[in-house]
Scaffold this active site. Structure first.
Site, PDB file in Angstrom:
ATOM      1  N   TYR A  15      12.013  33.771  38.118  1.00 42.24           N
ATOM      2  CA  TYR A  15      12.797  32.967  37.158  1.00 42.24           C
ATOM      3  C   TYR A  15      13.016  31.570  37.717  1.00 42.24           C
ATOM      4  CZ  TYR A  15      16.084  32.378  33.255  1.00 42.24           C
ATOM      5  OH  TYR A  15      16.720  31.986  32.101  1.00 42.24           O
TER       6      TYR A  15
ATOM      7  N   TYR B 295      10.748  27.665  28.016  1.00 40.77           N
ATOM      8  CA  TYR B 295      12.026  28.268  28.406  1.00 40.77           C
ATOM      9  C   TYR B 295      12.430  29.228  27.313  1.00 40.77           C
ATOM     10  CZ  TYR B 295      17.055  28.591  29.355  1.00 40.77           C
ATOM     11  OH  TYR B 295      18.330  29.037  29.601  1.00 40.77           O
TER      12      TYR B 295
END
Ligand SMILES: [Zn+2]
Lengths: 386, 335
Positions: free
Chosen positions: A291, A341
């Site tokens: 991440y 994103y």
């Protein structure tokens, strides 16, 4: 061991800066596409999982796409930390027989609508504990995720001697992978470390190019019981490990009160569970989706997950380990800095493609992929395999 | 933060050369006062100044000191030759003859942004007393023009002139060294919006109440004595719901910090220093960091803080409702 639940389908919208349609439409498009990828239809679905932060209620998605009865619906909190947790929820439901086909989804107009990057200072006031936690942040101008991560990054630099360039190498890797991914926003646009260094300050020590993009889009992932595998068009992707983690003395983005703040103990907890469930060790992992809302927190994740020692991530990255031909190819889709994103859900989809062998940046040999969810919040992780 | 933009070295050098040519020139040719020295104006002056010396208003008292009559207060020398406010405004607004030295100097200074003027110093040398009936004239000559200086008001140059006051017979009455700052006014900082409010409830309102009294409190478990921040209803060590507080000394160190640049919230000046402060009592808290960086480029404020820097508490009284602690980096030995 592996669980009886497998990932059968993935589907997404395009990733853009202005989708021109509702968040509900994005969710529905992604869900329908993921079901088609799994060779299923909405009528097959009996479970839905999404994020607490998602604006699309399960019943809206179900009704809009023509799903019938739902026997399982659940949501995971804490922003981007929810990602892999949604798959764990679906897996647990399937394992325990309360649902057979569960779709996990996340869809938003995060760029053209409410942008997280602009901060939370002007959110409505209330006296709830959740809102009161911001009392220690926003009156001082500590308002955005980038600023919150910057405080961890500065301390990490201080204790381990890491530099802005060490963070920048994460961005360079992501953007290099995005450059060859036609679905990535930054397709065809790699960056150099010099460009990273020259990009403007957002919140020192974070430059602009340390920060992920903001995206409009939707992503869905279909989890089914193993006994339906025979009908599926793709090879089933097995869930070798699925874990959530909230650390001791956990705060939302601001766990600055622990004895040390250079690690991410909730990710360490996720990693220990993943390895215990799967019987695997870090050396057994062939690729990783780490991440990357902000580059600095990639480094302690690599350490918490055992890919390198404490404080050694900068050297691990500089040695080329995250490249396609490296020890641990990372974010082969371009990550959230390069592709999109989508609160990490697009990374789970890329891990599925890596196991299927269909990534546009497929490394030589990938059997097991570790995926992480948002950091500095209660988080989650997966190990997926063939 | 200051927003001063110093002139580049080339423009500064060119200006220096042009300004040197003005030194010694007559800024204001000999100009006769509108009125002679007179008793009504003296009365106004001494009343306004609270000057009770009788030699200014009582002829008998003046004569008793051996003077020939009433004398004006010496410091009125300038007043006799001054114009009223409206006439003065008209003059600086463009009524100056285009070929006058003052107009040429004003134009030159304005060309580099020195549009503002403020008097900074006046030094008098009194040669003769002024008696009622004298009629003054004044002449002003440029004595010096300084190099460019950075001041609290803005960047500019000090212009020093000598004003020579003479009477109707051409005798020097007084000399005045008159210094003004001709400067580029600082861009006025826009008014900041109110800071975001804390969301107050039973668990935290007391802390903000104490802050308004300039007391930095740390919550303490009344049973096991463990300190905790941010506050909460229950001790994580012994599960006690009973607590009191200790008042922090205000000394601590920077545990971590960031310099926030973007995005900008209208309640704050940027770049904005935000830190995690480790108090000597052992707890940490988030607060703004203050640094003594006068004259530094705004973007360089990060150079004035580092991890582990010692800090001391100050209070920011932001408005009627909100007072917050801030921590100033304690200046260490220069090295
Ligand atoms: Zn206790």
């Amino acid at each position: 061991m592996s669980w009886r639940a497998v990932i059968a389908g993935i589907g997404a919208t395009e990733f853009s800066k202005s989708s021109g349609r509702s968040e509900l439409q994005l969710a529905c498009e992604a869900v329908v596409a993921a079901l088609a990828d799994a060779g299923l239809t909405p009528a097959d679905v009996d479970g839905l999982v999404t994020f607490v932060k998602d604006s699309n209620p399960e019943i809206e998605v179900a009704r809009s796409t023509g799903m019938g009865e739902l026997s399982f619906f659940s949501r995971i909190g804490y922003g981007g930390g929810a990602g892999c947790g949604t798959i764990q929820q679906a897996m647990l439901a399937v394992e325990h027989g309360v649902a057979a086909v569960v779709v996990c989804y996340r869809a938003f107009n995060e760029r053209s609508g409410v942008r997280f990057g602009l901060g939370h200072a002007d959110q409505p006031m209330s006296a709830t504990a959740e809102r009161a936690a911001y009392s220690w942040l926003t009156p001082y101008g500590l308002n955005t995720p980038a600023q919150e991560v910057a405080l961890f990054a500065r301390r990490y630099m201080h204790e381990y001697g890491a530099t802005s360039e060490d963070f920048g190498r994460v961005a360079v890797v992501d953007r290099r992978h995005a450059a060859t991914n036609p679905k990535a926003w930054f397709y065809g646009r790699p960056i150099t470390l010099e460009e990273h260094q020259a990009s403007r300050w957002i919140a020192e020590p974070l430059h602009l190019l340390d920060c992920c993009q903001e995206t409009d889009g939707g992503q869905a992932i279909v989890v089914v019981a193993e006994d339906r595998v025979a009908d599926l068009p793709h090879i089933p992707v097995r869930i070798l490990g699925a874990a959530q983690g909230s650390g001791a003395d956990q705060h939302l983005m601001t766990s600055y009160y622990r004895s040390e703040i250079t690690g991410i103990p909730e990710m360490g907890l996720v990693g220990r569970q993943l390895y215990a469930q799967s019987g695997l060790r870090p050396d057994d992992i062939d690729a990783a989706i780490i991440y990357d809302h902000f580059t600095p927190l990639v480094l302690p994740q690599l350490e918490e997950l055992g890919f390198c020692g404490r404080g050694e991530a900068a050297g691990f990255i500089a040695d080329g380990n995250l490249e396609l031909d490296g020890r641990l190819p990372m974010n082969t889709h371009g990550g959230q800095l390069g592709e999109a994103y989508l609160h990490g859900m697009n990374g789970i989809a890329e891990a599925v493609r890596l196991v299927r062998g269909t990534s546009v940046n497929q490394p030589a040999s990938v059997e097991r992929v570790l995926v992480t969810a948002g950091t500095a919040v209660p988080t989650s992780g997966l190990i997926l395999g063939a | 933060m200051n927003n001063m933009t110093p002139a580049t070295s080339e423009t500064s050098a060119a200006l220096d050369a042009a300004l040197v040519g003005f030194v010694g020139r007559t800024l204001l040719p000999r100009t006769r006062a509108q009125d002679p020295v007179n008793l009504p104006m003296i009365r106004h002056w001494v009343e306004a100044m609270g000057d009770t010396n009788p030699i200014h208003t009582d002829e008998g008292a003046a004569l008793a000191t051996g003077r020939s009559g009433l004398v004006a207060p010496a410091t009125m020398a300038q007043a006799w030759t001054m114009r009223g406010y409206a006439a003065h405004r008209r003059r600086i607004a463009g009524d100056l003859p285009a070929d006058s030295e003052e107009q040429r100097l004003t134009t030159l200074l304005a060309s580099v942004g020195y549009t503002a003027i403020v008097a900074t110093d006046s030094e008098f040398e009194f040669v003769r007393e002024l008696v009622v009936g004298d009629h003054l004239s004044v002449e002003e000559v440029i004595e010096s023009i300084s190099a460019e200086k950075v001041t609290a008001l803005g960047t500019g140059r000090f212009l020093r002139t000598v004003r020579t006051y003479t009477n109707q017979d051409g005798e020097v009455v007084a000399r005045q060294r008159w210094t003004t700052l001709r400067f580029r006014p600082k861009v006025r900082e826009p008014e900041l919006a109110p800071r975001p409010r804390p969301a107050l409830n039973e668990d935290n309102a007391w802390w903000f109440d104490a802050a308004r009294e300039h007391r930095l409190l740390v919550q303490r478990c009344a049973d096991c004595g463990t300190l905790r921040h941010p506050p909460g209803p229950c001790c994580p060590h012994c599960q006690s719901f009973t607590w009191d507080t200790v008042e922090a000394s205000g000394r601590g160190t920077v545990y971590s910090y960031t310099v926030a640049h973007h995005p900008r919230h209208p309640a704050f000046d940027y770049p904005l220093l935000i830190g995690v402060i480790a108090l000597e009592e052992g707890t940490r808290l988030i607060a703004n960091i203050l640094v003594d960086a006068a004259g530094a480029e705004p973007d360089a404020v990060g150079d004035y803080v580092h991890v582990d820097a010692p800090v001391a508490l100050e209070w920011l009284d932001l408005d009627d409702e909100l007072t917050l602690p801030a921590f100033r980096v304690v200046t260490e030995e220069k090295h």
